[in-house]
Write an enzyme that holds these catalytic residues in place. Structure first.
Site, PDB file in Angstrom:
ATOM      1  N   TYR A 188       2.495  -6.288  13.184  1.00 45.42           N
ATOM      2  CA  TYR A 188       1.280  -5.641  12.683  1.00 45.42           C
ATOM      3  C   TYR A 188       0.439  -5.112  13.846  1.00 45.42           C
ATOM      4  O   TYR A 188       0.205  -5.814  14.831  1.00 45.42           O
ATOM      5  CB  TYR A 188       0.473  -6.623  11.851  1.00 45.42           C
ATOM      6  CG  TYR A 188      -0.668  -5.983  11.105  1.00 45.42           C
ATOM      7  CD1 TYR A 188      -0.432  -4.907  10.258  1.00 45.42           C
ATOM      8  CD2 TYR A 188      -1.964  -6.446  11.247  1.00 45.42           C
ATOM      9  CE1 TYR A 188      -1.470  -4.310   9.565  1.00 45.42           C
ATOM     10  CE2 TYR A 188      -3.011  -5.860  10.547  1.00 45.42           C
ATOM     11  CZ  TYR A 188      -2.754  -4.785   9.725  1.00 45.42           C
ATOM     12  OH  TYR A 188      -3.787  -4.195   9.038  1.00 45.42           O
ATOM     13  N   GLU A 246      -9.429  -5.131   5.228  1.00 48.52           N
ATOM     14  CA  GLU A 246      -9.231  -3.995   4.335  1.00 48.52           C
ATOM     15  C   GLU A 246      -8.098  -4.288   3.361  1.00 48.52           C
ATOM     16  O   GLU A 246      -8.199  -4.004   2.159  1.00 48.52           O
ATOM     17  CB  GLU A 246      -8.916  -2.739   5.155  1.00 48.52           C
ATOM     18  CG  GLU A 246      -9.172  -1.433   4.424  1.00 48.52           C
ATOM     19  CD  GLU A 246     -10.645  -1.120   4.281  1.00 48.52           C
ATOM     20  OE1 GLU A 246     -10.971  -0.311   3.402  1.00 48.52           O
ATOM     21  OE2 GLU A 246     -11.469  -1.688   5.020  1.00 48.52           O
ATOM     22  N   ARG A 259      -2.769  -3.876  14.006  1.00 46.70           N
ATOM     23  CA  ARG A 259      -4.234  -4.005  14.092  1.00 46.70           C
ATOM     24  C   ARG A 259      -4.555  -5.455  14.422  1.00 46.70           C
ATOM     25  O   ARG A 259      -4.641  -6.307  13.542  1.00 46.70           O
ATOM     26  CB  ARG A 259      -4.894  -3.564  12.790  1.00 46.70           C
ATOM     27  CG  ARG A 259      -4.692  -2.082  12.489  1.00 46.70           C
ATOM     28  CD  ARG A 259      -5.438  -1.625  11.250  1.00 46.70           C
ATOM     29  NE  ARG A 259      -5.165  -0.224  10.982  1.00 46.70           N
ATOM     30  CZ  ARG A 259      -4.197   0.228  10.199  1.00 46.70           C
ATOM     31  NH1 ARG A 259      -3.400  -0.648   9.588  1.00 46.70           N
ATOM     32  NH2 ARG A 259      -4.012   1.516  10.006  1.00 46.70           N
ATOM     33  N   HIS A 290      -3.753 -12.438  14.115  1.00 47.07           N
ATOM     34  CA  HIS A 290      -2.374 -11.976  14.156  1.00 47.07           C
ATOM     35  C   HIS A 290      -1.842 -12.064  15.582  1.00 47.07           C
ATOM     36  O   HIS A 290      -2.591 -12.187  16.544  1.00 47.07           O
ATOM     37  CB  HIS A 290      -2.264 -10.515  13.681  1.00 47.07           C
ATOM     38  CG  HIS A 290      -3.155 -10.181  12.536  1.00 47.07           C
ATOM     39  ND1 HIS A 290      -3.084 -10.835  11.340  1.00 47.07           N
ATOM     40  CD2 HIS A 290      -4.154  -9.273  12.417  1.00 47.07           C
ATOM     41  CE1 HIS A 290      -3.988 -10.341  10.514  1.00 47.07           C
ATOM     42  NE2 HIS A 290      -4.663  -9.396  11.146  1.00 47.07           N
ATOM     43  N   ASP A 310      -1.847  -4.926   3.818  1.00 48.62           N
ATOM     44  CA  ASP A 310      -1.905  -5.368   5.215  1.00 48.62           C
ATOM     45  C   ASP A 310      -2.749  -6.636   5.362  1.00 48.62           C
ATOM     46  O   ASP A 310      -3.725  -6.838   4.624  1.00 48.62           O
ATOM     47  CB  ASP A 310      -2.487  -4.264   6.098  1.00 48.62           C
ATOM     48  CG  ASP A 310      -1.498  -3.128   6.306  1.00 48.62           C
ATOM     49  OD1 ASP A 310      -0.304  -3.320   6.018  1.00 48.62           O
ATOM     50  OD2 ASP A 310      -1.927  -2.050   6.769  1.00 48.62           O
ATOM     51  N   ASP A 352      -5.328  -7.833   6.829  1.00 50.06           N
ATOM     52  CA  ASP A 352      -6.640  -7.748   7.455  1.00 50.06           C
ATOM     53  C   ASP A 352      -7.699  -7.654   6.358  1.00 50.06           C
ATOM     54  O   ASP A 352      -7.383  -7.759   5.168  1.00 50.06           O
ATOM     55  CB  ASP A 352      -6.728  -6.557   8.418  1.00 50.06           C
ATOM     56  CG  ASP A 352      -6.397  -5.229   7.738  1.00 50.06           C
ATOM     57  OD1 ASP A 352      -6.311  -5.187   6.492  1.00 50.06           O
ATOM     58  OD2 ASP A 352      -6.203  -4.231   8.449  1.00 50.06           O
ATOM     59  N   GLU A 410       0.801  -1.222   0.000  1.00 49.24           N
ATOM     60  CA  GLU A 410       0.000   0.000   0.000  1.00 49.24           C
ATOM     61  C   GLU A 410       0.831   1.269   0.000  1.00 49.24           C
ATOM     62  O   GLU A 410       0.508   2.235  -0.678  1.00 49.24           O
ATOM     63  CB  GLU A 410      -0.932   0.062   1.233  1.00 49.24           C
ATOM     64  CG  GLU A 410      -1.793  -1.138   1.444  1.00 49.24           C
ATOM     65  CD  GLU A 410      -1.225  -1.990   2.558  1.00 49.24           C
ATOM     66  OE1 GLU A 410      -0.045  -2.369   2.427  1.00 49.24           O
ATOM     67  OE2 GLU A 410      -1.934  -2.278   3.514  1.00 49.24           O
TER      68      GLU A 410
END
Length: 829
Positions: free
Chosen positions: A369, A155, A371, A415, A151, A153, A78
């Site tokens: 990570y 999203e 989140r 995670h 990432d 997740d 990203e």
């Protein structure tokens, strides 16, 4: 299709209908290529919604037909920072590029969801991404393998899917998904060993959330525009957070303080060691005093008694270390210890995750990570931290086995916990590589992780029971026997501040930091009897930290959404910060009351929490996303229809009538809302369009003495986007303004008046009105009160969790407690 025909075809600003059926079907997104000419007939969106992107499908087909040679592997992430870090580890056989987040989204100018066709979303290219996508497609044509590594997740999975559909029409066998949980050589090589396909269940879960949010936002918001004022918005999850804050505010406003008294005695041993004890019982019954008369009567009776120790007991208590951070606890602790907002914390943590240049090692990810809702830690990291603890702190601080912490039942556990990628990179060794905020967050994460694997602290608490006639008093004292995990992560082991009970039903003990050596039968000397008045306190307003904690406990939102939820309700002016507390604005209270009346079931806490669980079921493949959306939309549509039918009645009920008469037609003015706050308007609008600031009614007694800086006419108080200010009474003929003064002279120049200002980012501060001639400024609200220590002409209001409200001198830093004689009544509540 010929090349000439291709160029005459409509360009890629046309929306593409994303045909994502239930997860088991897995159909790809339709893309405008020679094999799919039907894409030409899609409805054209608004021009500003997207940019044209030349379709390279024909060129790519020709390259394959000529047997074009494939080159390096392509990795797409990203952010550019993440790309630089990963590129350093992968070497010349890989090309690493950044997509700069999402490349496609729903259009802004319309709903973008086909309700009649299974809630299919219509995605368009995001404005500004045409050049990026063109470069990505050029690199993709020559790549041997295309690795999508956003990432790990929901999203990130959605970003990867959008890239796959755009670059390879979803069917390119060269496309693989990588998940980086730490941006280190170890983490990157591990991911490359286990590439996978895109997890469509995660994509469906993210799309379900996006469609739900769009349906609510784009259909409830217009209702608010027509009922309250234009420009308002309502979010599916953010409105529930607003509900929590508004309901807490209702509790605070409805709370009636209740008086109660405590009775203490200052006592001394034979060696004149002084300590304090508090009355707990009288005649074996719970001791409670409701008013001053009862307190004075009890104090007089206690003063006649002799005091003797009747029991002493010592107890060893363990203070276990807390688990390593998850997203919510990192945001909470960062707010409590560093004063960072949830949004700021996540921005800094993202920088630490994506990579920091640390000298010889180059750009390296310093944390895993960020989140996550899991407290688990990898065996390799546990082995490393245990070795570090034994070597640095000694065997006494290392437990026999590694600690394991239990995650919440609702945790996805996808995670690890947030931890440093290597404990060998101590905060001290990284400090000169990091910016100040980065260092503070990294230090917090590093210390918490190391402490989580250390032995507990041991605290010895001694409690003494003292009799005085019919009275039983109690005193306690504590000392630290073994500091344990606090060697790495400072924590308060002994709380010396007695907390006021919420309902006066319990009498807190007096905690002495150190209790003198006492033995049963010791006689004590009475020094003073101290009755003290207290009042029960209302439930505290939320801070960002306590709101995030509540959202997590209630199951509202997920780790990736907490910061966005809080920042959204602040930027919408539904909530404001008042010395760290989240307080709903008048507009926020009005909006919530309206939503509660018409959409109470949709914005209900339990319903929203169940929806999060349903989205988790979509991610696990147990439910289908379109069915979840359909089940939600039915009741929601009924609420929306009922609300529209009652809109005029609701609008009239919000129009609060004032005592002010319209100067044009004589009607009673009513309160309305505009983008700059409430104002008075004639109820006969549009026949009569008279308006006036609400301050003319509520604050007519405030007559500013400063003239207009342009025409020297009188000025009056007005309200704008950033609060109150002084404006010329001749507006709009004269547009002169001044900041509204606080009535506090500037302590530096002596001639200017302190005024409230805002930084470019909207944060309030207080500075001299003569700026730039005088540059004096402070963050905290000043008071016209001299310092009792150094006679500096002002004090500033401060508030901390441990110290509460107090005043401080900005020059000598002397602290003046609230309620002291020098500043009695000065605090602004």
């Amino acid at each position: 299709m010929t090349e000439k025909k291709k160029k005459s075809a409509p360009k890629a600003e046309e929306p593409v209908i994303a045909k994502i059926p239930p997860a088991v079907k897995g159909k790809a997104l339709a893309k405008k290529t020679p094999a799919r000419p039907k894409a030409k007939v899609k409805a054209r969106p608004e021009p500003e919604e997207s940019e044209s992107l030349e379709d390279d499908g024909v060129q790519e087909t020709q390259t394959k037909a000529r047997g074009g040679k494939r080159g390096r592997n392509l990795v797409i992430v990203e952010s550019p920072a993440k790309a630089r870090t990963i590129g350093k580890y992968l070497g010349p056989g890989y090309e690493v590029r950044a997509s700069n987040g999402h490349v496609r989204d729903l259009p802004k100018s319309k709903l973008g969801v086909d309700i009649e066709n299974g809630f299919q979303p219509s995605y368009i290219l995001i404005k500004g991404k045409a050049k990026i996508l063109k470069e990505l497609k050029q690199s993709a044509r020559q790549a041997s393998t295309i690795y999508l590594a956003p990432d790990p997740d929901r999203e990130g999975e959605a970003i990867a899917w959008h890239l796959a559909e755009t670059l390879g029409n979803g069917s390119d066998g060269r496309i693989r998904r990588l998940a980086f949980y730490e941006i280190t050589k170890r983490g990157i090589l591990s991911a490359l060993e286990t590439p996978r396909s895109i997890d469509m269940n995660k994509v469906h879960a993210q799309q379900a959330r996006r469609v739900l949010d769009r349906l609510v936002g784009y259909q409830v918001s217009p209702f608010l525009w027509k009922t309250v004022r234009y420009g308002l918005s309502a979010g599916r999850v953010q409105s529930v957070a607003l509900r929590l804050i508004c309901e807490r505010e209702d509790e605070v406003r409805a709370f009636v303080p209740r008086e109660y008294w405590t009775l203490d005695a200052d006592l001394a041993t034979r060696k004149d060691e002084v300590f304090r004890a508090r009355v707990q019982k009288k005649d074996g019954e719970k001791f409670a005093l409701e008013n001053e008369a009862q307190a004075r009567e009890a104090a007089a009776e206690l003063g006649k008694q002799s005091f003797q120790v009747t029991g002493v007991r010592t107890q060893e208590k363990k203070r276990n270390p807390l688990p390593p951070f998850i997203t919510s606890t990192l945001q909470q602790e960062s707010f409590q210890r560093l004063g960072f907002s949830a949004k700021k914390t996540m921005v800094v943590a993202q920088q630490l995750y994506e990579g920091i240049d640390i000298g010889a090692e180059g750009s390296t990810g310093l944390i895993t990570y960020m989140r996550t809702d899991s407290t688990r830690t990898s065996p390799e990291a546990l082995a490393e931290v245990r070795e570090y603890i034994a070597h640095t702190y000694g065997a006494n601080y290392l437990p026999a086995e590694a600690r394991a912490f239990r995650s919440r039942e609702t945790a996805q556990d996808a995670h690890e916990a947030i931890r440093p990628t290597s404990v060998a990179r101590t905060p001290a060794s990284m400090k000169h590589h990091l910016e100040h905020d980065q260092y503070r967050v990294y230090e917090l994460i590093w210390q918490r992780f190391v402490a989580s694997q250390m032995n507990p602290a041991l605290v010895l608490t001694t409690t003494a029971d003292i009799t005085a006639g019919p009275f039983l008093l109690r005193a306690s004292g504590s000392r630290v026997k073994f500091d344990g995990f606090t060697r790495a992560y400072s924590s308060t082991l002994i709380d010396t501040k007695a907390q006021s009970p919420a309902g006066a039903d319990a009498v807190p003990e007096v905690e002495n930091t150190k209790l003198p050596a006492l033995a049963e039968g010791d006689a004590l000397k009475q020094l003073a009897i101290l009755p003290e008045q207290h009042f029960t306190t209302p439930p505290p307003r939320y801070t960002e930290a306590s709101l995030v904690k509540m959202l997590e406990e209630k199951g509202i939102g997920r780790p990736s959404t907490y910061a966005t939820i809080v920042s959204t309700i602040l930027t919408r002016d539904y909530v404001e910060r008042d010395r760290g507390k989240l307080t709903p604005t008048e507009l926020g209270m009005t909006v919530w009351k309206l939503l509660a009346k018409m959409f109470g079931d949709v914005f209900e806490v339990e319903f929203t929490a169940k929806m999060e669980q349903t989205l988790d079921r979509v991610e696990s493949g147990k439910d289908q996303w379109d069915q979840v959306v359909a089940a939600f939309y039915g009741p929601f549509k009924n609420d929306l229809t009922a609300a529209e039918a009652q809109r005029e009645t609701l609008k009239a009920s919000l129009a609060e009538e004032s005592d002010k008469e319209c100067p044009e037609c004589g009607s009673k003015m009513v309160k309305r809302y505009g983008r700059n706050g409430p104002f008075l308007a004639c109820p006969r609008y549009p026949e009569c369009k008279t308006t006036m600031p609400i301050e003319e009614e509520a604050e007519s007694a405030e007559v500013p003495t400063q003239p207009c800086p342009i025409c020297e006419s009188p000025m009056r108080i007005r309200s704008g986007r950033f609060g109150k200010f002084l404006a010329c009474t001749r507006y709009p003929d004269c547009k002169g303004t001044r900041p509204l003064g606080l009535g506090v002279p500037c302590p530096e120049c002596g001639t200017g008046e302190l005024v409230e200002r805002r930084t470019k980012r909207g944060k309030s501060f207080f500075g001299c009105g003569r700026y730039p001639a005088c540059t004096f400024a402070v963050w905290d609200r000043p008071l016209k009160q001299p310092c009792p220590s150094c006679a500096y002409p002002i004090l500033i209001q401060k508030r901390t969790k441990t110290k509460g409200d107090y005043l401080q001198c900005p020059k000598c830093k002397a602290r003046v407690d609230e309620g002291s004689e020098a500043v009695s009544g000065s605090l602004d509540h």
